[in-house]
Design a protein around this motif. Sequence first.
Motif, PDB file in Angstrom:
ATOM      1  N   THR A 104       0.811  -1.121  -0.002  1.00 45.89           N
ATOM      2  CA  THR A 104      -0.086  -0.035   0.007  1.00 45.89           C
ATOM      3  C   THR A 104       0.886   1.380  -0.043  1.00 45.89           C
ATOM      4  OG1 THR A 104      -1.882  -1.186   1.227  1.00 45.89           O
ATOM      5  CG2 THR A 104      -1.757   1.237   1.296  1.00 45.89           C
ATOM      6  N   PHE A 125      -5.356   4.118  -3.329  1.00 42.31           N
ATOM      7  CA  PHE A 125      -5.074   3.335  -4.369  1.00 42.31           C
ATOM      8  C   PHE A 125      -4.200   2.186  -4.195  1.00 42.31           C
ATOM      9  CE2 PHE A 125      -5.381   6.695  -7.839  1.00 42.31           C
ATOM     10  CZ  PHE A 125      -5.969   5.991  -8.749  1.00 42.31           C
ATOM     11  N   ILE A 128      -6.356  -0.743  -2.215  1.00 40.46           N
ATOM     12  CA  ILE A 128      -7.182  -1.472  -3.269  1.00 40.46           C
ATOM     13  C   ILE A 128      -6.677  -2.331  -3.835  1.00 40.46           C
ATOM     14  CG2 ILE A 128      -8.721  -1.109  -5.108  1.00 40.46           C
ATOM     15  CD1 ILE A 128      -9.621   1.636  -4.215  1.00 40.46           C
ATOM     16  N   VAL A 129      -5.330  -2.275  -4.232  1.00 43.83           N
ATOM     17  CA  VAL A 129      -4.491  -3.302  -4.994  1.00 43.83           C
ATOM     18  C   VAL A 129      -3.567  -3.918  -4.236  1.00 43.83           C
ATOM     19  CG1 VAL A 129      -4.809  -2.002  -7.165  1.00 43.83           C
ATOM     20  CG2 VAL A 129      -2.959  -1.490  -5.765  1.00 43.83           C
ATOM     21  N   THR A 169      -9.098  -0.114   2.871  1.00 49.71           N
ATOM     22  CA  THR A 169      -9.944   0.753   1.878  1.00 49.71           C
ATOM     23  C   THR A 169     -10.930   1.695   2.800  1.00 49.71           C
ATOM     24  OG1 THR A 169      -9.398  -0.850   0.269  1.00 49.71           O
ATOM     25  CG2 THR A 169     -11.425   0.621   0.061  1.00 49.71           C
ATOM     26  N   SER A 308       1.204  -0.689 -12.995  1.00 52.62           N
ATOM     27  CA  SER A 308       1.115  -2.054 -12.805  1.00 52.62           C
ATOM     28  C   SER A 308       2.776  -2.461 -12.590  1.00 52.62           C
ATOM     29  CB  SER A 308       0.603  -2.598 -14.156  1.00 52.62           C
ATOM     30  OG  SER A 308      -0.691  -2.267 -14.094  1.00 52.62           O
ATOM     31  N   LYS A 343      -3.566  -9.994  -8.801  1.00 53.21           N
ATOM     32  CA  LYS A 343      -4.861  -9.272  -8.331  1.00 53.21           C
ATOM     33  C   LYS A 343      -5.869  -9.857  -9.275  1.00 53.21           C
ATOM     34  CE  LYS A 343      -1.424  -7.168  -6.398  1.00 53.21           C
ATOM     35  NZ  LYS A 343      -1.291  -7.329  -5.075  1.00 53.21           N
ATOM     36  N   PRO A 347      -9.715  -6.426  -5.716  1.00 53.67           N
ATOM     37  CA  PRO A 347      -9.521  -4.928  -5.884  1.00 53.67           C
ATOM     38  C   PRO A 347     -10.538  -4.194  -6.764  1.00 53.67           C
ATOM     39  CG  PRO A 347      -7.504  -6.237  -6.445  1.00 53.67           C
ATOM     40  CD  PRO A 347      -8.660  -7.197  -6.299  1.00 53.67           C
ATOM     41  N   ALA A 351     -12.795  -1.266  -5.501  1.00 55.51           N
ATOM     42  CA  ALA A 351     -12.822   0.004  -6.166  1.00 55.51           C
ATOM     43  C   ALA A 351     -14.138   0.618  -6.419  1.00 55.51           C
ATOM     44  CB  ALA A 351     -12.226  -0.015  -7.914  1.00 55.51           C
ATOM     45  N   PHE A 365     -10.301   6.081  -9.835  1.00 56.11           N
ATOM     46  CA  PHE A 365      -9.967   4.806  -9.149  1.00 56.11           C
ATOM     47  C   PHE A 365     -10.212   3.413  -9.720  1.00 56.11           C
ATOM     48  CE2 PHE A 365      -9.645   7.988  -5.546  1.00 56.11           C
ATOM     49  CZ  PHE A 365      -8.726   7.284  -4.716  1.00 56.11           C
ATOM     50  N   VAL A 369      -7.832   0.782 -11.478  1.00 55.38           N
ATOM     51  CA  VAL A 369      -7.568  -0.604 -10.637  1.00 55.38           C
ATOM     52  C   VAL A 369      -8.179  -1.595 -11.727  1.00 55.38           C
ATOM     53  CG1 VAL A 369      -8.769  -1.997  -8.980  1.00 55.38           C
ATOM     54  CG2 VAL A 369      -8.000   0.290  -8.512  1.00 55.38           C
ATOM     55  N   VAL A 373      -5.456  -4.862 -12.750  1.00 56.45           N
ATOM     56  CA  VAL A 373      -5.932  -6.351 -12.321  1.00 56.45           C
ATOM     57  C   VAL A 373      -5.709  -7.061 -13.832  1.00 56.45           C
ATOM     58  CG1 VAL A 373      -8.014  -7.582 -12.017  1.00 56.45           C
ATOM     59  CG2 VAL A 373      -7.430  -5.795 -10.545  1.00 56.45           C
TER      60      VAL A 373
END
Length: 489
Positions: A104, A125, A128-129, A169, A308, A343, A347, A351, A365, A369, A373
Motif C-alpha cells: 500500500t 489506491f 485497493i490493489v 480501504t 502496474s 490481483k 481490488p 474500487a 480509481f 484498478v 488487475v
Amino acid sequence: MLDLNVDYFILLAALLLIIGVLTTKFSTRLGVPALVLFLLVGMVMGSDGLGLIYFDNPKVAQLVGILALVVILFEGGLQTKWSSIKGVVKPSLTLATIGVLLTTIVVAIAAKLIFDVSWLEGLLFGAIVGSTDAAAIFAVLKEQNIREKLSSTLEAESGTNDPMAVFLTLSLIELITAETPSYLLLAGSFIWQMGMGLVLGYLFGRFASFAINKINLDSSGLYPIFALAFALLTYSLVDLVGASGLLAVYIAALVIGNNDLTYRHSIFRFNEGFAWMMQILMFIILGLLVFPSQFLSWELILKGLLLSVILIFIARPIAVYLSTIKMGFTRNERTFLSWAGLKGAVPIVLATFPMTMGLENSQLFFNVVFFVVLTSALIQGSTISIIAEKLGLNGPKKVEAPHSLELVSIGKANAEIIEYAVNEQSYITGQTLKKITFPKHVLVSAIIRNGDLVTPHGDTIIQAEDILYILVPKKRKNELKSFLSKRKE
C-alpha cells in the motif's frame, strides 16, 4: 411485456453461464487465467461492446462481488488441508498484514506522483490493489504442480489478506470524508476486526461441523446447502458485530474442511461448482461495469501500465522480501512469491466503494484498478507455471481424485468408503496389496488407474497416481489415515 423481459433475462443468464463455462476450456488452452476472459465477456456484452446489457450500478456489483467472495473463500477453505498450511502460517499472516501494508505504501507513492492525487487518495489506491486475490490464486494454482510450501503460503495468504485490504480501504475512505477522523479508534477497530474474525470463524466452524454431522436430513442433496448456509451465516453475523466476515468465513471453512463430515464429497463438489458459478457471475458483472471508452485512452493506459509495473516489480517484491525475513525461504522462493501476487476480483470490488461513497476521483480509481488487475492477470497469471519451472520450484505432479464414491456415509452406517490419491512418496507405492499391512477390517475395493477401473487382488501393485477406494470401519478411520500418511524413507 413483463413475460418478455423475464424470458429475455433468463435467456441472457443461460447464455452468459454457457459462455463462461466454455471460456474456462479456452483459458486452459490459451494459458490465460479464466478471470481475464470472464471480464472480457462482460465488456463485450456491455453497452460499449455489443450493447446487449447496460449496467452501471456499482452498489449491485458490490453486493454480487461480496457474496461471490464469501462463496469462493468458503470453497477455498474447504479444500485447504491444515497439514499443508500449518507450517507456513507465520509467513502467510505476515504477508497478509505487513505485506499488504508495505505494498500500500509503495503504490501510494507511485500513485501520488503519477496521477497527482492527494496522499490519502494515493494510499487508497495502494490499499485497493494491495492484496493478492483468493479467487485468482485458487483458480490458477489448482492445476499447477507448484512446490507445496509455496502454493500453501499463497493460498493461506490470499485467504486471509482480504480483510486487511478491506479494513485499509474503508478506513482511508473514512479519513478522506470525515472532518475529524480518529486514528486511535481505527487502530482499535483493526485489532477487533482481525481478532474477533479469527475467534468467531473458528467457533462457527466447530459448530457447523457438529451440526452437519448430527443432523439427519432426508435428502443427501440438502447437506451441501446446509454447509453453504453456515458460510453466509458466519459472514453476516460476524460482520454485524463489526468484525471481519471474510476472514471468519475462511477460518470456518478451514475448520469444516479438516473435520470428518457426513456426505463430504457432496459438500465439496457442490461448493466447487457453485464457487465457479459465482466466479463467472462476479467477473462478468464487473466487466459489465467497465466502459472501455472511458479507460482505453493512451494517457490512462500509459499511466496504468506504469503503476502496474511498479506494483509487480517493486511494491510486491519489497513486501515479500521484508515480510519473510528469516522464515526459511530461498531467494528463488521469494522471487516466485513476489511474482505470484495476483490481483483479481477483490481490488475491483473494493474500487466500487469510492464510487458508492461518492468520492471525487472514484471513476479514476475504478478505471485504473481495473487496468491494473487486467495487466496482473495477463502477465503474472499466464506465466506462473513458467516462472516456477525456470526457478526450479515445481513439486511432484498433483494427483486429483476425479471420481466420487459415497456409497456409505459417516452419518448412516458404521463404515464408509474413503478416497486416497497415491503419489511417488506414498509408503504403499510399488508394493503389492498382499504385502501391505492395512489396519484390521480395511479393504481396498476399487482402483482407478489412468481413468480405468482396476479390480484389486493380492498381486495388484500399487502405482503412483492410482486412486484407491478403501472400505473402512468408522472406528478404524483415524488409524487408516495415519497409516496412509506414512512416507517412504
